[in-house]
Scaffold this motif. Structure first.
Motif, PDB file in Angstrom:
ATOM      1  N   LYS A   1    -109.787  18.845  20.612  1.00  0.00           N
ATOM      2  CA  LYS A   1    -109.328  19.755  19.554  1.00  0.00           C
ATOM      3  C   LYS A   1    -110.510  20.435  18.866  1.00  0.00           C
ATOM      4  CE  LYS A   1    -104.941  17.488  18.694  1.00  0.00           C
ATOM      5  NZ  LYS A   1    -104.158  16.647  17.791  1.00  0.00           N
ATOM      6  N   LEU A   2    -111.569  19.700  18.613  1.00  0.00           N
ATOM      7  CA  LEU A   2    -112.763  20.294  18.006  1.00  0.00           C
ATOM      8  C   LEU A   2    -113.399  21.319  18.939  1.00  0.00           C
ATOM      9  CD1 LEU A   2    -114.418  17.191  16.313  1.00  0.00           C
ATOM     10  CD2 LEU A   2    -113.483  19.203  15.156  1.00  0.00           C
ATOM     11  N   ILE A   3    -113.487  20.991  20.207  1.00  0.00           N
ATOM     12  CA  ILE A   3    -114.055  21.919  21.186  1.00  0.00           C
ATOM     13  C   ILE A   3    -113.232  23.201  21.228  1.00  0.00           C
ATOM     14  CG2 ILE A   3    -114.458  22.316  23.655  1.00  0.00           C
ATOM     15  CD1 ILE A   3    -115.170  19.258  23.802  1.00  0.00           C
ATOM     16  N   ALA A   4    -111.919  23.083  21.325  1.00  0.00           N
ATOM     17  CA  ALA A   4    -111.050  24.263  21.386  1.00  0.00           C
ATOM     18  C   ALA A   4    -111.164  25.110  20.125  1.00  0.00           C
ATOM     19  CB  ALA A   4    -109.599  23.834  21.607  1.00  0.00           C
ATOM     20  N   ALA A   5    -111.297  24.470  18.982  1.00  0.00           N
ATOM     21  CA  ALA A   5    -111.379  25.202  17.723  1.00  0.00           C
ATOM     22  C   ALA A   5    -112.723  25.898  17.532  1.00  0.00           C
ATOM     23  CB  ALA A   5    -111.130  24.243  16.559  1.00  0.00           C
ATOM     24  N   TYR A   6    -113.805  25.260  17.932  1.00  0.00           N
ATOM     25  CA  TYR A   6    -115.136  25.792  17.642  1.00  0.00           C
ATOM     26  C   TYR A   6    -115.775  26.580  18.782  1.00  0.00           C
ATOM     27  CZ  TYR A   6    -115.274  23.335  13.220  1.00  0.00           C
ATOM     28  OH  TYR A   6    -115.021  22.928  11.947  1.00  0.00           O
ATOM     29  N   LEU A   7    -115.325  26.404  20.001  1.00  0.00           N
ATOM     30  CA  LEU A   7    -115.923  27.095  21.147  1.00  0.00           C
ATOM     31  C   LEU A   7    -115.969  28.617  20.987  1.00  0.00           C
ATOM     32  CD1 LEU A   7    -117.176  26.826  23.982  1.00  0.00           C
ATOM     33  CD2 LEU A   7    -114.863  26.970  24.895  1.00  0.00           C
ATOM     34  N   PRO A   8    -114.908  29.279  20.531  1.00  0.00           N
ATOM     35  CA  PRO A   8    -114.982  30.744  20.413  1.00  0.00           C
ATOM     36  C   PRO A   8    -116.116  31.244  19.506  1.00  0.00           C
ATOM     37  CG  PRO A   8    -112.714  30.022  20.291  1.00  0.00           C
ATOM     38  CD  PRO A   8    -113.561  28.781  20.243  1.00  0.00           C
ATOM     39  N   GLU A   9    -116.506  30.445  18.514  1.00  0.00           N
ATOM     40  CA  GLU A   9    -117.599  30.846  17.632  1.00  0.00           C
ATOM     41  C   GLU A   9    -118.943  30.870  18.350  1.00  0.00           C
ATOM     42  OE1 GLU A   9    -117.690  28.523  14.064  1.00  0.00           O
ATOM     43  OE2 GLU A   9    -115.557  28.833  13.702  1.00  0.00           O
TER      44      GLU A   9
END
Length: 156
Positions: free
Chosen positions: A136-144
């Motif tokens: 969940k953290l990867i999915a949330a922060y990857l686009p940044e």
């Protein structure tokens, strides 16, 4: 007077259009799908688990997990970028892929990745986390991590 009103209307319309476009780009990454891969030995022989993350159906991002002594390491790769999320003494966060595991060229990495965002993501949480929270953290922060000119690589 009529030209001034027309000029103001054009400026307002342009601002509204640009704002709507920026909002739609950000909203594109709020919805994602993560599904576990059953067959992934050909992706990463060292991996013990693997998932596919997608923000749009056409762009699979493969996340492989390698178990470590202290915590797990998650390798995130697509055709256009790669990054590692792992723990350190300070906590769980993003890192460049080490040279031994790197598939992408330095040139591609320098174009696609936002170095300041990567630096800001060195610690996403100081606690030890499980696979579900890590994904969940990867999915949330990857686009940044992806420079604005290359965000379409996450969606296409």
């Amino acid at each position: 007077m009529k030209r001034i009103i027309q000029g103001i209307a054009i400026v307002v319309l342009a601002v509204v259009t640009l704002t709507a476009h920026a909002i739609s780009d950000e909203n594109a990454f709020e919805e994602y799908n993560i599904s576990q891969l059953e067959e992934f030995a050909d992706v990463d022989a060292k991996a013990t688990k693997a998932w596919v993350l997608s923000y749009a159906e056409e762009c699979p991002i493969v996340i492989t997990m390698q178990q470590g002594k202290r915590c797990n390491t998650y390798m995130v790769r697509s055709d256009h970028f790669e990054v590692t999320y792992e723990c350190s003494k300070k906590g769980f966060g993003a890192r460049h892929v080490n040279l031994l595991n790197r598939n992408a060229s330095e040139e591609v990495i320098n174009k696609v990745f936002n170095r300041s965002a990567l630096s800001n993501q060195r610690v996403l949480t100081p606690s030890k986390i499980d696979d579900d929270k890590a994904l969940k953290l990867i999915a949330a922060y990857l686009p940044e991590l992806v420079n604005p000119d290359y965000k379409h690589h996450l969606l296409n």
